[in-house]
Enzyme design. Sequence first.
Site, PDB file in Angstrom:
ATOM      1  N   CYS A  12       0.862  -1.181   0.000  1.00 38.79           N
ATOM      2  CA  CYS A  12       0.000   0.000   0.000  1.00 38.79           C
ATOM      3  C   CYS A  12       0.901   1.234   0.000  1.00 38.79           C
ATOM      4  CB  CYS A  12      -0.861  -0.006   1.256  1.00 38.79           C
ATOM      5  SG  CYS A  12       0.169   0.014   2.744  1.00 38.79           S
ATOM      6  N   GLU A  66       0.453  -0.854  16.514  1.00 40.70           N
ATOM      7  CA  GLU A  66      -0.377   0.318  16.167  1.00 40.70           C
ATOM      8  C   GLU A  66      -1.273   0.710  17.348  1.00 40.70           C
ATOM      9  OE1 GLU A  66      -2.474   0.233  12.350  1.00 40.70           O
ATOM     10  OE2 GLU A  66      -3.947   1.632  13.171  1.00 40.70           O
ATOM     11  N   SER A 107       1.372  -9.944  10.842  1.00 38.46           N
ATOM     12  CA  SER A 107       0.765  -8.873  10.050  1.00 38.46           C
ATOM     13  C   SER A 107      -0.748  -8.902  10.225  1.00 38.46           C
ATOM     14  CB  SER A 107       1.142  -9.059   8.575  1.00 38.46           C
ATOM     15  OG  SER A 107       0.336  -8.230   7.772  1.00 38.46           O
TER      16      SER A 107
HETATM   17  O1  0K2 Z   1      -1.182  -5.094   9.295  1.00 34.22           O
HETATM   18  P1  0K2 Z   1      -0.224  -4.632  10.312  1.00 34.22           P
HETATM   19  O2  0K2 Z   1      -0.709  -3.390  11.027  1.00 34.22           O
HETATM   20  O3  0K2 Z   1       0.168  -5.699  11.301  1.00 34.22           O
HETATM   21  O4  0K2 Z   1       1.106  -4.133   9.612  1.00 34.22           O
HETATM   22  P2  0K2 Z   1       1.926  -4.592   8.350  1.00 34.22           P
HETATM   23  O5  0K2 Z   1       1.692  -6.015   8.018  1.00 34.22           O
HETATM   24  O6  0K2 Z   1       3.327  -4.172   8.575  1.00 34.22           O
HETATM   25  O7  0K2 Z   1       1.315  -3.754   7.141  1.00 34.22           O
HETATM   26  C1  0K2 Z   1       1.536  -2.404   6.996  1.00 34.22           C
HETATM   27  C2  0K2 Z   1       0.484  -1.623   7.715  1.00 34.22           C
HETATM   28  C3  0K2 Z   1       1.101  -0.698   8.723  1.00 34.22           C
HETATM   29  C4  0K2 Z   1       0.130   0.200   9.372  1.00 34.22           C
HETATM   30  O8  0K2 Z   1      -1.060   0.267   9.142  1.00 34.22           O
HETATM   31 FE1  SF4 Z   2      -0.973   0.795   4.510  1.00 38.88          FE
HETATM   32 FE2  SF4 Z   2      -1.386   0.743   7.139  1.00 38.88          FE
HETATM   33 FE3  SF4 Z   2      -1.261   3.043   5.840  1.00 38.88          FE
HETATM   34 FE4  SF4 Z   2      -3.329   1.432   5.448  1.00 38.88          FE
HETATM   35  S1  SF4 Z   2      -2.796   2.489   7.353  1.00 38.88           S
HETATM   36  S2  SF4 Z   2      -2.206   2.590   3.888  1.00 38.88           S
HETATM   37  S3  SF4 Z   2      -2.330  -0.588   5.615  1.00 38.88           S
HETATM   38  S4  SF4 Z   2       0.406   1.546   6.078  1.00 38.88           S
END
Ligand code: 0K2
Ligand code: SF4
Length: 315
Positions: free
Chosen positions: A18, A132, A229
């Site tokens: 993304c 997060e 993730s």
């Molecule tokens: O889905 P998660 O928040 O665990 O994070 P990632 O797999 O690192 O994906 C990127 C999203 C980061 C923040 O929204």
């Molecule tokens: Fe990507 Fe997380 Fe940002 Fe959504 S909030 S655009 S999944 S990094």
Amino acid sequence: MPDKAELRIVLANPRGFCAGVDRAIEIVEKALEKYGAPVYVRHEIVHNKFVVDRLRDMGAVFVDELDAVPDGVPVIFSAHGVPKSVPEAAESRNLQYLDATCPLVSKVHRGAERHHADGKHILLIGHAGHPEVIGTMGQLPPGSMTLIETEEDAEKLEYDHPENLAFVTQTTLSLDDTAKIIEILQRRFPSISVPKKEDICYATTNRQHAVKLIAEQTDAILVLGAPNSSNSNRLVEVAKREGCLKSVLVERAKDIDWSTLEGIKSLGITAGASAPEVLVEEVIDACRERYNVTVETITLTDENVTFKLPRQLAS
Ligand code: 0K2
Ligand code: SF4
């Protein structure tokens, strides 16, 4: 040698990186170019071993906490966001830091701050222990937010001043589960303040809708993504609920248990927001070794979101 069986591969679009992940990875790459190795990164920049290993090979050093960062080297905060105490600690040590928090996570932080300034108590819908959630909770003084993980939590919550409640959410949740939790909260606390715009981000939303489309017409689904993730795990759940019970998370082609795919005629493939496309290609190549493969893509929508780099790195 018996003929290979036919396999129809159906790719979900959108899938994979993304805009927030693209930006976070570019921040590490550009910081390495600008400052030279080592550049420290607090937490995995995104939840993907392949991404982390590649950046480590380029000179990034990944640590769990700021304490492990030596004086005088730059440090980057991961895409998931950090509690306010982290940049504060960096400043008190005169550490130079770059914030790779996704702008859509920062937007949730600002929303929580606004509700707090309006005197509201905030309910954060999310998963305990996820970085997060730790980052979002850490935007406000302790006791300002209550975590709601499940429908049961929403049913059980007692609060003396229900007119004073607001909610925000993690960006990577299941759309369907979150809608149910919000429904309960709005039934029980009709005056609860809602986010200005949906907190679950565009990328999470599109990937979940797209995997539903491929789940309708495939016998099994592989979701490329890491066990830690959140958004990738949600894709597996969504696919299963849509009726594709043979849906599994795999980090790489070598993790595929081919015996569970015996007899399938069609295979859906998608990838979480932190999983690079090269891993999807690796899986398709592994399928080609075992089957006569045709590949098609089902497109929900084309994404064209991009985010600016932090001003220290903008060229
Ligand atoms: O889905 P998660 O928040 O665990 O994070 P990632 O797999 O690192 O994906 C990127 C999203 C980061 C923040 O929204
Ligand atoms: Fe990507 Fe997380 Fe940002 Fe959504 S909030 S655009 S999944 S990094």
